[in-house]
Design a protein around this motif. Structure first.
Motif, PDB file in Angstrom:
ATOM      1  N   PHE A 125       0.864  -1.173  -0.230  1.00 59.46           N
ATOM      2  CA  PHE A 125      -0.005  -0.045  -0.047  1.00 59.46           C
ATOM      3  C   PHE A 125       0.834   1.103   0.149  1.00 59.46           C
ATOM      4  N   LYS A 126       0.469   2.270  -0.818  1.00 59.01           N
ATOM      5  CA  LYS A 126       1.034   3.578  -0.707  1.00 59.01           C
ATOM      6  C   LYS A 126       0.597   4.265   0.725  1.00 59.01           C
ATOM      7  N   VAL A 127       1.398   4.885   1.195  1.00 57.25           N
ATOM      8  CA  VAL A 127       1.149   5.764   2.384  1.00 57.25           C
ATOM      9  C   VAL A 127       1.954   6.907   2.465  1.00 57.25           C
ATOM     10  N   ASN A 128       1.132   7.626   2.924  1.00 54.67           N
ATOM     11  CA  ASN A 128       1.718   9.383   3.133  1.00 54.67           C
ATOM     12  C   ASN A 128       1.122   9.783   4.168  1.00 54.67           C
ATOM     13  N   PRO A 129       1.858  11.268   4.606  1.00 52.95           N
ATOM     14  CA  PRO A 129       1.114  11.819   5.759  1.00 52.95           C
ATOM     15  C   PRO A 129      -0.317  11.977   6.034  1.00 52.95           C
ATOM     16  N   ALA A 130      -0.918  11.950   4.867  1.00 50.13           N
ATOM     17  CA  ALA A 130      -2.378  12.213   4.840  1.00 50.13           C
ATOM     18  C   ALA A 130      -3.117  10.704   5.220  1.00 50.13           C
ATOM     19  N   THR A 131      -2.448   9.597   5.369  1.00 53.08           N
ATOM     20  CA  THR A 131      -2.949   8.463   5.975  1.00 53.08           C
ATOM     21  C   THR A 131      -2.136   7.687   7.136  1.00 53.08           C
ATOM     22  N   LEU A 132      -2.841   7.075   7.813  1.00 52.38           N
ATOM     23  CA  LEU A 132      -2.259   6.266   9.071  1.00 52.38           C
ATOM     24  C   LEU A 132      -1.515   5.102   8.027  1.00 52.38           C
ATOM     25  N   ILE A 133      -0.522   4.670   9.001  1.00 53.61           N
ATOM     26  CA  ILE A 133       0.335   3.726   8.495  1.00 53.61           C
ATOM     27  C   ILE A 133      -0.320   2.364   9.017  1.00 53.61           C
TER      28      ILE A 133
ATOM     29  N   ASN B   4      -7.344  13.833   0.359  1.00 57.31           N
ATOM     30  CA  ASN B   4      -6.095  13.216   0.029  1.00 57.31           C
ATOM     31  C   ASN B   4      -5.970  11.845   0.116  1.00 57.31           C
ATOM     32  N   ALA B   5      -6.435  11.584   1.574  1.00 53.36           N
ATOM     33  CA  ALA B   5      -6.384  10.055   1.743  1.00 53.36           C
ATOM     34  C   ALA B   5      -7.301   9.112   0.835  1.00 53.36           C
ATOM     35  N   LEU B   6      -8.414   9.711   0.258  1.00 52.27           N
ATOM     36  CA  LEU B   6      -9.091   9.074  -0.675  1.00 52.27           C
ATOM     37  C   LEU B   6      -8.415   8.779  -1.931  1.00 52.27           C
ATOM     38  N   ALA B   7      -7.522   9.863  -2.197  1.00 51.09           N
ATOM     39  CA  ALA B   7      -6.666   9.670  -3.524  1.00 51.09           C
ATOM     40  C   ALA B   7      -5.811   8.680  -3.608  1.00 51.09           C
ATOM     41  N   THR B   8      -5.121   8.603  -2.281  1.00 46.02           N
ATOM     42  CA  THR B   8      -4.263   7.472  -1.904  1.00 46.02           C
ATOM     43  C   THR B   8      -4.801   6.198  -1.998  1.00 46.02           C
ATOM     44  N   ALA B   9      -6.039   6.084  -1.411  1.00 41.84           N
ATOM     45  CA  ALA B   9      -6.872   4.873  -1.292  1.00 41.84           C
ATOM     46  C   ALA B   9      -7.376   4.478  -2.768  1.00 41.84           C
ATOM     47  N   TYR B  10      -7.390   5.245  -3.532  1.00 42.94           N
ATOM     48  CA  TYR B  10      -8.065   5.005  -4.987  1.00 42.94           C
ATOM     49  C   TYR B  10      -6.726   4.502  -5.860  1.00 42.94           C
ATOM     50  N   GLN B  11      -5.665   4.896  -5.577  1.00 48.98           N
ATOM     51  CA  GLN B  11      -4.403   4.516  -6.326  1.00 48.98           C
ATOM     52  C   GLN B  11      -3.956   3.059  -5.888  1.00 48.98           C
ATOM     53  N   ASN B  12      -4.040   2.826  -4.465  1.00 54.37           N
ATOM     54  CA  ASN B  12      -3.920   1.597  -3.735  1.00 54.37           C
ATOM     55  C   ASN B  12      -4.873   0.496  -4.563  1.00 54.37           C
ATOM     56  N   ALA B  13      -6.122   0.848  -4.678  1.00 54.05           N
ATOM     57  CA  ALA B  13      -7.142  -0.194  -5.091  1.00 54.05           C
ATOM     58  C   ALA B  13      -6.838  -0.543  -6.364  1.00 54.05           C
ATOM     59  N   LYS B  14      -6.317   0.458  -7.614  1.00 52.91           N
ATOM     60  CA  LYS B  14      -5.951   0.110  -8.559  1.00 52.91           C
ATOM     61  C   LYS B  14      -4.593  -0.515  -8.888  1.00 52.91           C
ATOM     62  N   ALA B  15      -3.643  -0.486  -7.748  1.00 49.71           N
ATOM     63  CA  ALA B  15      -2.469  -1.093  -7.720  1.00 49.71           C
ATOM     64  C   ALA B  15      -2.657  -2.602  -7.430  1.00 49.71           C
TER      65      ALA B  15
END
Length: 289
Positions: A85-93, A155-166
């Motif tokens: 999973f991609k993570v960044n400061p907008a998301t919890l680890i 911002n978290a949703l943008a990361t989550a969308y990328q993770n679903a696609k990946a």
């Protein structure tokens, strides 16, 4: 500098910040990220010289770790339930105890506990999805599941969308403030949430790398009303669960009894409190009957 030299320097620089086992793990994660080698390859190549450009990157990561920045934010990724999973400061680890919550749901589905005989598919909702690790893992491991996920952070949703696609799954993501939601739009077999649950008074017990880097809005609640999210989600779920459905929560280890009592007061009649691998009260499953 060879790999052994780097490992020795790494241990010296981080020894005061982390336990020896964690230093060793961080060292391997750093080397894996930069050298693109796995742990076995690294262990078998201890005398291999490190290219100057790689050495510079290793030193930069070490410097960031010495300032308590999480390795997952530095590398931009984290492993959860065998997925990346991609993570960044907008998301919890993602945490290991959350994997146990997901495993509980997957096991209940495998046993046929969550849907009636007339249902062909399961509908699942993840509230406060963050990186999407819960929703995506469920979509990956449960056949014919319709999975939705909501979060207040775009911002978290943008990361989550990328993770679903990946990870090759379909999850429908929505921007939503659950505390302002009057009713859920669908009926669900599973509603799951790992909401903010750390009280302000517990900050003193948390590590600096969490306090300084992970999003406050996904972690903390007021001391005056620490169960605010459980109450709201419980009330919504009580009206939106299918007859054989269940509500699953990750919870504050210190508020297990209080959370159980709250859910029973809402109307849930079958509430199970479960410990995690560390023996802490960390998960709840609640059903209406």
């Amino acid at each position: 500098m060879n790999i052994d030299d780097f490992r020795a320097d790494f241990r010296k620089q981080l020894a005061a910040l982390y336990e020896p086992e964690e230093v060793e793990n961080l060292c391997f994660l750093t080397l894996e990220h930069v050298l693109k080698m796995n742990r076995v390859e690294i262990s078998l190549s201890r005398k291999q010289n490190i290219h100057p450009s790689q050495r510079k990157e290793l030193e930069e990561i070490t410097a960031r770790l010495s300032k308590s920045e999480p390795i997952q934010y530095i590398t931009g990724s984290s492993s959860f339930y065998g997925l990346d999973f991609k993570v960044n400061p907008a998301t919890l680890i993602p945490r290991p105890e959350t994997e146990e919550l997901v495993a509980w749901i997957i096991d209940d589905v495998a046993q046929g506990l969550l849907k009636g005989e007339a249902q062909d598919t399961l509908r699942l909702l993840d509230i406060g999805t963050g990186s999407g690790c819960i929703a995506i893992t469920l979509a990956k491991n449960i056949n014919k599941a319709t999975v939705e996920a909501v979060d207040i952070s775009q911002n978290a949703l943008a990361t989550a969308y990328q993770n679903a696609k990946a990870n090759g799954v379909k999850v429908d993501f929505y921007n939503q403030n659950i505390l302002e939601t009057q009713a859920l739009d669908e009926v669900y077999n599973v509603i799951v949430s790992n909401p903010p649950y750390v009280r302000e008074q517990e900050k003193a017990m948390m590590r600096a790398n969490v306090l300084s880097n992970e999003p406050d809005s996904a972690l903390f609640v007021s001391d005056q009303d620490p169960l605010i999210f459980y109450r709201k989600i419980g009330e919504l779920a009580s009206k939106s669960l299918a007859p054989a459905g269940a509500l699953y929560f990750e919870i504050n280890e210190y508020l297990g009894k209080e959370t159980v009592a709250l859910l029973k007061n809402i109307g849930f009649t079958d509430v199970v409190l479960r410990k995690d691998m560390f023996g802490k009260n960390r998960m709840i499953k609640a059903c209406m009957a």
